[in-house]
Design a protein around this motif. Structure first.
Motif, PDB file in Angstrom:
ATOM      1  N   GLY A  62       9.078 -47.729  -0.975  1.00 28.73           N
ATOM      2  CA  GLY A  62       7.911 -47.391  -1.787  1.00 28.73           C
ATOM      3  C   GLY A  62       7.189 -46.176  -1.231  1.00 28.73           C
ATOM      4  N   TRP A  63       7.018 -46.147   0.091  1.00 32.59           N
ATOM      5  CA  TRP A  63       6.384 -44.983   0.721  1.00 32.59           C
ATOM      6  C   TRP A  63       7.230 -43.736   0.541  1.00 32.59           C
ATOM      7  CZ3 TRP A  63       5.058 -48.142   5.649  1.00 32.59           C
ATOM      8  CH2 TRP A  63       3.782 -48.702   5.535  1.00 32.59           C
ATOM      9  N   LEU A  64       8.552 -43.874   0.609  1.00 27.43           N
ATOM     10  CA  LEU A  64       9.419 -42.706   0.396  1.00 27.43           C
ATOM     11  C   LEU A  64       9.265 -42.161  -1.019  1.00 27.43           C
ATOM     12  CD1 LEU A  64      12.570 -43.856   2.355  1.00 27.43           C
ATOM     13  CD2 LEU A  64      11.324 -41.721   2.741  1.00 27.43           C
ATOM     14  N   ARG A  65       9.105 -43.028  -2.003  1.00 32.56           N
ATOM     15  CA  ARG A  65       8.902 -42.572  -3.385  1.00 32.56           C
ATOM     16  C   ARG A  65       7.550 -41.879  -3.542  1.00 32.56           C
ATOM     17  NH1 ARG A  65      11.498 -47.435  -4.114  1.00 32.56           N
ATOM     18  NH2 ARG A  65       9.546 -48.550  -4.516  1.00 32.56           N
ATOM     19  N   GLU A  66       6.597 -42.243  -2.720  1.00 32.05           N
ATOM     20  CA  GLU A  66       5.252 -41.674  -2.779  1.00 32.05           C
ATOM     21  C   GLU A  66       5.123 -40.370  -1.977  1.00 32.05           C
ATOM     22  OE1 GLU A  66       0.780 -43.247  -1.557  1.00 32.05           O
ATOM     23  OE2 GLU A  66       2.437 -44.658  -1.597  1.00 32.05           O
ATOM     24  N   ALA A  67       5.976 -40.193  -0.986  1.00 30.82           N
ATOM     25  CA  ALA A  67       5.858 -39.076  -0.041  1.00 30.82           C
ATOM     26  C   ALA A  67       6.164 -37.728  -0.682  1.00 30.82           C
ATOM     27  CB  ALA A  67       6.800 -39.301   1.146  1.00 30.82           C
ATOM     28  N   GLU A  68       5.464 -36.729  -0.173  1.00 29.32           N
ATOM     29  CA  GLU A  68       5.698 -35.342  -0.589  1.00 29.32           C
ATOM     30  C   GLU A  68       6.548 -34.602   0.433  1.00 29.32           C
ATOM     31  OE1 GLU A  68       1.814 -33.693  -2.306  1.00 29.32           O
ATOM     32  OE2 GLU A  68       1.239 -35.517  -1.224  1.00 29.32           O
ATOM     33  N   LEU A  69       6.737 -35.215   1.596  1.00 30.10           N
ATOM     34  CA  LEU A  69       7.440 -34.577   2.702  1.00 30.10           C
ATOM     35  C   LEU A  69       7.895 -35.654   3.668  1.00 30.10           C
ATOM     36  CD1 LEU A  69       8.050 -31.905   4.356  1.00 30.10           C
ATOM     37  CD2 LEU A  69       5.766 -32.180   5.318  1.00 30.10           C
ATOM     38  N   LEU A  70       9.099 -35.482   4.226  1.00 30.38           N
ATOM     39  CA  LEU A  70       9.566 -36.372   5.284  1.00 30.38           C
ATOM     40  C   LEU A  70       9.734 -35.543   6.551  1.00 30.38           C
ATOM     41  CD1 LEU A  70      12.129 -39.191   5.265  1.00 30.38           C
ATOM     42  CD2 LEU A  70      12.333 -37.386   6.961  1.00 30.38           C
ATOM     43  N   ILE A  71       9.119 -36.019   7.624  1.00 35.01           N
ATOM     44  CA  ILE A  71       9.292 -35.433   8.954  1.00 35.01           C
ATOM     45  C   ILE A  71      10.006 -36.488   9.784  1.00 35.01           C
ATOM     46  CG2 ILE A  71       8.141 -34.618  11.055  1.00 35.01           C
ATOM     47  CD1 ILE A  71       7.686 -32.677   8.795  1.00 35.01           C
ATOM     48  N   ALA A  72      11.152 -36.136  10.365  1.00 39.33           N
ATOM     49  CA  ALA A  72      11.909 -37.079  11.185  1.00 39.33           C
ATOM     50  C   ALA A  72      12.082 -36.519  12.589  1.00 39.33           C
ATOM     51  CB  ALA A  72      13.277 -37.337  10.563  1.00 39.33           C
ATOM     52  N   GLU A  73      11.889 -37.372  13.591  1.00 45.15           N
ATOM     53  CA  GLU A  73      12.205 -37.025  14.960  1.00 45.15           C
ATOM     54  C   GLU A  73      13.451 -37.814  15.289  1.00 45.15           C
ATOM     55  OE1 GLU A  73      12.507 -35.502  18.672  1.00 45.15           O
ATOM     56  OE2 GLU A  73      12.854 -37.581  18.155  1.00 45.15           O
TER      57      GLU A  73
END
Length: 150
Positions: A62-73
């Motif tokens: 759900g958060w991924l559908r809402e996100a405008e950007l993904l930052i991954a470490e």
């Protein structure tokens, strides 16, 4: 204020939890990090049963559908982070991957995919200048993200 999904290893290992916390705190100065719990230094990384894990999956997607950007470490390998990256790619969410090049090599599935923006670093200080560039180059998209689907 942009909505950012931060991805970092939880069950794959918490060796970089303090770094996640610092990155999340930095991004929260200007934007909303939907997954701020990833930086929690005492987060329980143990499997919690099928029902609890299903709730985590539902919440995170759900958060991924809402996100405008993904930052991954991605210095610490994680199956979950890999899944989140693929899910975000399918949704068309821009993905930026950071990793310490002195500690690991990323999978060719990440480095070979032109969709992902890869940011190797050697010193933590390098991360924040790149984060500034990434965050400042993205204009907030206030259109409803709920219309996205896989």
């Amino acid at each position: 204020m942009k909505k950012i999904y931060f991805a970092g290893s939880i069950r794959g290992g918490r060796v970089d939890a303090a770094l996640y916390h610092r990155m999340i705190t930095y991004m929260q100065q200007t934007d909303m990090v939907l997954t701020e719990h990833v930086g929690n230094l005492i987060l329980n990384a143990l499997e919690q049963g099928k029902a609890k894990d299903a709730a985590i999956y539902d919440q995170d997607t759900g958060w991924l559908r809402e996100a405008e950007l993904l930052i991954a470490e991605c210095t610490c390998p994680s199956l979950g982070v890999g899944y989140e990256l693929a899910y975000a790619e399918k949704l068309g969410v821009p993905c930026h991957i950071f990793y310490d090049r002195t500690k690991c090599q990323l999978s060719a599935m990440l480095t070979g995919n032109p969709y992902f923006h890869i940011h190797p670093y050697e010193k933590e200080e390098e991360i924040y200048a790149v984060l500034d560039e990434v965050l400042n180059s993205l204009t907030p998209d206030h259109s409803p993200k709920e219309e996205r689907s896989i």
